[in-house]
Scaffold this motif. Structure first.
Motif, PDB file in Angstrom:
ATOM      1  N   UNK A 149       0.819  -1.216   0.000  1.00 33.88           N
ATOM      2  CA  UNK A 149       0.000   0.000   0.000  1.00 33.88           C
ATOM      3  C   UNK A 149       0.856   1.270   0.000  1.00 33.88           C
ATOM      4  N   UNK A 150       2.162   1.106   0.073  1.00 33.19           N
ATOM      5  CA  UNK A 150       3.054   2.258   0.167  1.00 33.19           C
ATOM      6  C   UNK A 150       3.177   2.947  -1.189  1.00 33.19           C
ATOM      7  N   UNK A 151       2.755   4.199  -1.240  1.00 33.90           N
ATOM      8  CA  UNK A 151       2.909   5.008  -2.457  1.00 33.90           C
ATOM      9  C   UNK A 151       3.951   6.110  -2.257  1.00 33.90           C
ATOM     10  N   UNK A 152       4.398   6.297  -1.018  1.00 36.35           N
ATOM     11  CA  UNK A 152       5.387   7.321  -0.708  1.00 36.35           C
ATOM     12  C   UNK A 152       6.770   6.879  -1.182  1.00 36.35           C
ATOM     13  N   UNK A 153       7.502   7.722  -1.912  1.00 37.67           N
ATOM     14  CA  UNK A 153       8.855   7.368  -2.343  1.00 37.67           C
ATOM     15  C   UNK A 153       9.728   6.987  -1.144  1.00 37.67           C
ATOM     16  N   UNK A 154      10.306   5.788  -1.205  1.00 36.10           N
ATOM     17  CA  UNK A 154      11.001   5.223  -0.053  1.00 36.10           C
ATOM     18  C   UNK A 154      12.445   4.873  -0.399  1.00 36.10           C
ATOM     19  N   UNK A 155      13.366   5.292   0.472  1.00 36.40           N
ATOM     20  CA  UNK A 155      14.783   4.968   0.326  1.00 36.40           C
ATOM     21  C   UNK A 155      15.201   4.081   1.489  1.00 36.40           C
ATOM     22  N   UNK A 156      15.725   2.908   1.173  1.00 32.15           N
ATOM     23  CA  UNK A 156      16.204   1.968   2.183  1.00 32.15           C
ATOM     24  C   UNK A 156      17.726   2.020   2.213  1.00 32.15           C
ATOM     25  N   UNK A 157      18.294   2.464   3.345  1.00 33.88           N
ATOM     26  CA  UNK A 157      19.753   2.546   3.499  1.00 33.88           C
ATOM     27  C   UNK A 157      20.192   1.468   4.481  1.00 33.88           C
ATOM     28  N   UNK A 158      21.121   0.634   4.048  1.00 37.82           N
ATOM     29  CA  UNK A 158      21.563  -0.502   4.869  1.00 37.82           C
ATOM     30  C   UNK A 158      23.085  -0.560   4.877  1.00 37.82           C
ATOM     31  N   UNK A 159      23.646  -0.950   6.016  1.00 35.02           N
ATOM     32  CA  UNK A 159      25.087  -1.117   6.113  1.00 35.02           C
ATOM     33  C   UNK A 159      25.560  -2.333   5.342  1.00 35.02           C
ATOM     34  N   UNK A 160      26.680  -2.198   4.676  1.00 34.41           N
ATOM     35  CA  UNK A 160      27.205  -3.293   3.859  1.00 34.41           C
ATOM     36  C   UNK A 160      27.590  -4.525   4.652  1.00 34.41           C
ATOM     37  N   UNK A 161      27.851  -4.356   5.952  1.00 36.15           N
ATOM     38  CA  UNK A 161      28.218  -5.489   6.801  1.00 36.15           C
ATOM     39  C   UNK A 161      27.024  -6.069   7.546  1.00 36.15           C
TER      40      UNK A 161
END
Length: 221
Positions: A149-161
């Motif tokens: 249901x998410x229509x909001x532009x979403x950025x997922x930032x995750x650590x490489x480790x």
């Protein structure tokens, strides 16, 4: 950050009680970012305050607040009650949208760890009223039932480790039907404690908010 950014204490009314918060108000602000912190954290989060200070320099106001009262936080299960935390975030959003100092500003969310799930759930209910979401080391999988249901532009930032969380974010990304990107910060662990990694998070966040927060858009809650 070399410059200390001033903020003021605010109290957000929630029924018969209130939630404590730190409000940073930037002159000619591009928008306001509401921070939804992870379990066991609060408005005093060192990492979230660091990011908020950088976003302030980039032209964004912000609100960091306690999603739980001190008494509620003593009940461990409350820290993972995504429905409750999401409800609190929604009420804080309504407060920001009606506050004379902030009601003209477009609103975005920044969620860390489990706070990302409450941000996504709140956004799924508020829809276009939330202009952008950034998740830092988040657990969007805890909001899996609403991701479509998410229509909001979403950025997922995750650590490489952070291997386990990378996998969970990849799974969540596949279930978000709206605009969604994932950025992996090389050399970063779950808490982004490594030198320079939080600066990268803040830079990526500022770019995302600059892209999707447009204060010419009408914003009503």
């Amino acid at each position: 950050m070399e410059t200390k950014v001033d903020f003021k204490d605010v109290k957000i009314p929630i029924g018969t009680t209130h939630l404590n918060g730190f409000l940073r108000l930037k002159k000619n602000s591009k928008g306001i970012i509401l921070f939804s912190h992870g379990s066991g954290s609060s408005r005093y989060s060192i990492r979230n305050n660091y990011v908020a200070d950088i976003l302030y320099e980039e032209g964004f106001s912000s609100l960091l607040f306690d999603l739980l009262t001190a008494q509620e936080d003593m009940i461990y299960e409350n820290r993972f009650n995504i429905d409750l935390l999401s409800e609190r975030l929604q009420k804080a959003t309504l407060w920001i949208a009606s506050n004379k100092e902030t009601k003209h500003l477009p609103i975005a969310y920044f969620g860390a760890s489990t706070g990302a799930a409450s941000a996504l759930k709140a956004a799924s209910l508020l829809n276009s009223k939330i202009k952008a979401i950034v998740s830092r080391g988040g657990r969007p999988d805890l909001a899996m039932s609403v991701l479509n249901k998410i229509t909001t532009p979403t950025l997922l930032i995750v650590g490489g480790n952070d291997d386990a969380v990378i996998e969970l974010n990849e799974k969540a990304k596949r279930n978000i039907h709206g605009t969604c990107e994932m950025k992996i910060v090389a050399g970063a662990s779950h808490l982004f404690e490594e030198p320079g990694t939080l600066d990268i998070v803040a830079e990526l966040s500022a770019d995302w908010f600059n892209l999707y927060l447009n204060k010419k858009q009408q914003h009503e809650v």
